[in-house]
Design an enzyme around this catalytic site. Structure first.
Site, PDB file in Angstrom:
ATOM      1  N   SER A 579       0.843  -1.198   0.000  1.00 41.42           N
ATOM      2  CA  SER A 579       0.000   0.000   0.000  1.00 41.42           C
ATOM      3  C   SER A 579       0.873   1.239   0.000  1.00 41.42           C
ATOM      4  O   SER A 579       2.001   1.233   0.513  1.00 41.42           O
ATOM      5  CB  SER A 579      -0.891   0.013   1.247  1.00 41.42           C
ATOM      6  N   TYR A 592      -1.827  -0.328  10.530  1.00 43.23           N
ATOM      7  CA  TYR A 592      -1.868  -0.708   9.120  1.00 43.23           C
ATOM      8  C   TYR A 592      -0.605  -0.251   8.388  1.00 43.23           C
ATOM      9  O   TYR A 592       0.034  -1.029   7.667  1.00 43.23           O
ATOM     10  CB  TYR A 592      -3.117  -0.099   8.473  1.00 43.23           C
TER      11      TYR A 592
END
Length: 701
Positions: A579, A592
């Site tokens: 990501s 995250y």
């Protein structure tokens, strides 16, 4: 003729009168219907094996006169899936007129070119070599089939005598001859010499049967096959033992599958010395009865009899000398036994080629075995794609049934090696191979994708499959996997329920990949979840879940995947779907973002470590994939919306506006990023591809 399906024990009676009536006496439609139901029973004919035809009266478009037209399966087709587009329509009279210009056996290849001068239907498929076999016989409907029972009769010692014993004067017999115009003349002569026969047995080859209607032809074929099957089963009962009886006891089912999964990548690597191959495994009762028998060592080297069999299975299999108690985890020791066996097989194939070749023979093809036998465990096959290798396995099972029947009748006889070579290296067969479409970029590759039940993972699977790869879908949700798999054609995909936080679960997924396709070439870690919270709200449970799924999952996936790839020795690709958040520091994202950064750096470390194995490791960084992504269902979207001070429904527009290209990013865009890394950028490793529309703060510096 009999017409009650309950009387058939060895073939499936599949004629549905209601379906047939709906075809309104359209003879071509009825011939196609008959073909499809005959092809649905593998005991009758295998994929691509045999051909069927019918003759009708049509208006000649040039003279408006009535002419007889023969409709016959075209070159390279399959009767089980035959449609109107797969047949050729020829003027029967013109085809028969070719007798006037035929010059003998040396003229066969020229005759195939002349079939095109007999074409009636301009949409015809290319006529096959068997066209004259149908055209020179007078019957309205004809079946040429390769039933196991009939080839057993055809391949038995004293085949002509056996044919007479079974059917008396009602069946003709012609000796082995390569298919072509002259064989058509032999069939014509056999009928002239034996008027009133119901069919003809072709020595070492197969069966011709016929009828005035499609139904009569179908029933005639079934009855002839049933009679031969019953005769063989009675002979087996008399003998009491098949293939000389059992020599080796099979391992239990689970133990067989475990051994097969362990061995598959090694066999795949060795079979791929010239071209990468896809694998298939079978341990059916028919296979085990043969490979565990006393007669295996005598029969296997003889090779197959029917040309359709050995064209797909090679002339003979490789029989492994590994015992059922072999420790397959000792890769070096196993390879020390396998490598010489493969080298001997390749050398023997080269000797066969060099002994039989002619001045104009095509170059020697891949000398590796297609069929590999492991007594006590099962049978492996390797070919260019899953359909071809599965069909090769099915054909060798047909060959086993043929040997079983022929041995029970008298004794099995195979084609002489020169005859086999002349079929395998026929210039017409070479021409057919040259017409095959170019292979896709990812053909011969196997890709395992985690999180493939939907969203980005499914989009990646779709793209890789569309580019020719076999795919192994994995996810924790079996229901979504079943829905996902249903979107692919047969022989493209398999699935495994897989929890990436469990090494045992990942191991089972690789076992499935090995058993179904032979191994793995591309691994994509797409499984994931997202938790967006400020640090004070991020719990230990949140932290552990993110670390386990994203980071530990990637570690175990890579560790176990590398084990398979090293056994294959074919290199490979590992792709981490990370990501932008692994590169960019943003609010409410400590759990995250940290996990994604760990995925990225682990990938770089693996790229450095695995480069000597030609295993490339790269990263795709999505950002703002909202539409179609599972990650945006629920709390994550709410968390990101809160972080940016906007409503959830404003997120797609927000993410599109903030990238340089002002583009919405879709799962398919991420899939394209993966494809570029595995198929195009083949000298790239340790790299990051951002698929985010251009985010300046995520530029890799």
């Amino acid at each position: 003729m009999k017409n009650h399906h309950k009387e058939f024990k060895y073939v499936d009676y599949l004629w549905d009168e209601d379906k047939a009536k709906k075809l309104n006496d359209d003879q071509v439609a009825l011939f196609l219907y008959r073909s499809n139901i005959l092809g649905a029973d593998l005991r009758i004919t295998n994929y691509g094996g045999g051909n069927t035809s019918c003759k009708t009266i049509e208006k000649d478009p040039l003279t408006n006169e009535d002419v007889e037209v023969m409709w016959v399966k075209g070159s390279g087709g399959d009767i089980g899936t035959l449609t109107r587009s797969g047949i050729a329509g020829l003027y029967t009279d013109r085809l028969r007129d070719l007798k006037k210009v035929y010059k003998g056996l040396h003229d066969e290849d020229r005759m195939v070119g002349l079939f095109n001068h007999c074409i009636y239907d301009l949409d015809s498929k290319a006529p096959s070599i068997d066209t004259p076999l149908h055209g020179l016989l007078p019957f309205a409907h004809i079946d040429h089939l390769h039933p196991d029972a009939l080839i057993a009769v055809a391949a038995a010692k004293d085949s002509e005598k056996v044919t007479k014993e079974i059917w008396g004067d009602t069946m003709g017999w012609v000796p082995w001859q390569r298919p072509g115009f002259d064989l058509g003349l032999q069939l014509e002569k056999c009928l002239a010499d034996n008027p009133g026969i119901r069919g003809i047995v072709l020595g070492s080859h197969g069966l011709f049967t016929w009828g005035d209607t499609s139904y009569e032809c179908y029933m005639n074929s079934l009855e002839v096959i049933e009679t031969a099957s019953e005769y063989i089963e009675n002979k087996i009962k008399e003998k009491g033992a098949v293939f000389g009886g059992q020599k080796i006891k099979s391992l239990a089912k689970e133990a067989r599958l475990e051994k097969a999964a362990q061995l598959m990548p090694l066999l795949r690597g060795l079979s791929s010395s010239e071209n990468r191959m896809i694998g298939h495994f079978s341990d059916s009762d028919v296979v085990l009865e043969f490979i565990n028998s006393h007669d295996l060592d005598r029969l296997a080297p003889l090779g197959t009899s029917c040309p359709d069999h050995f064209l797909r299975t090679k002339i003979q299999p490789l029989v492994l000398t590994l015992g059922t108690d072999e420790n397959l985890e000792d890769t070096k020791a196993v390879l020390a036994k396998l490598e010489p066996a493969f080298e001997t097989y390749r050398q023997e194939y080269a000797d066969y080629y060099n002994t039989c070749k002619k001045d104009n023979s095509p170059a020697m093809r891949d000398p590796n075995p297609v069929i590999i036998i492991y007594p006590g465990v099962g049978m492996f096959s390797f070919a260019k794609n899953k359909q071809t290798t599965r069909v090769a396995s099915e054909f060798y099972i047909n060959a086993i049934n043929v040997m079983r029947g022929a041995e029970a009748i008298t004794a099995y006889t195979s084609l002489p090696r020169q005859e086999a070579f002349d079929i395998e290296y026929w210039l017409l067969e070479e021409a057919k191979l040259s017409r095959m479409p170019k292979e896709q970029p990812l053909s011969r590759k196997v890709a395992l994708i985690t999180g493939a039940g939907g969203g980005i993972g499914k989009a990646i699977a779709d793209k890789l499959a569309a580019e020719g790869a076999n795919i192994v879908l994995t996810d924790i949700d079996e229901a979504s996997l079943k829905v996902a798999q249903a979107t692919y054609k047969r022989d493209v995909s398999t699935y495994a329920v897989c929890n990436v936080t469990s090494a045992d679960s990942i191991k089972e997924a690789y076992k499935k990949a090995c058993l179904d396709f032979g191994g793995v070439d591309i691994i994509v870690h797409s499984a994931g979840l997202a938790i967006s919270k400020p640090i004070e709200d991020t719990t230990e449970k949140d932290w552990d879940l993110l670390q386990n799924v994203l980071v530990k999952g990637q570690f175990e996936l890579a560790k176990l995947g590398v084990e398979v790839m090293r056994k294959q020795n074919l290199g490979g690709n590992f792709i981490s779907i990370a990501s932008k958040n692994g590169l960019v520091s943003g609010p409410n994202n400590v759990g995250y973002g940290t996990a994604k950064a760990a995925q990225q750096h682990m990938s770089r470390l693996l790229a450095a470590e695995l480069a000597p194995d030609k295993i490339r490791v790269n990263i795709v960084n999505p950002d703002g994939v909202i539409v179609g992504s599972k990650i945006w269902e629920g709390a994550w979207a709410e968390g990101r919306a809160k972080a940016y001070g906007i409503a959830v429904e404003e997120l797609p527009a927000h993410y599109a506006k903030r990238n340089l290209l002002n583009e919405i990013i879709y799962p398919e865009d991420i899939a394209n990023g993966v494809f570029s890394l595995v198929a195009i950028l083949d000298k790239t490793t340790g790299n990051i591809v951002n698929v985010d529309g251009g985010m300046a703060n995520a530029f890799v510096r």
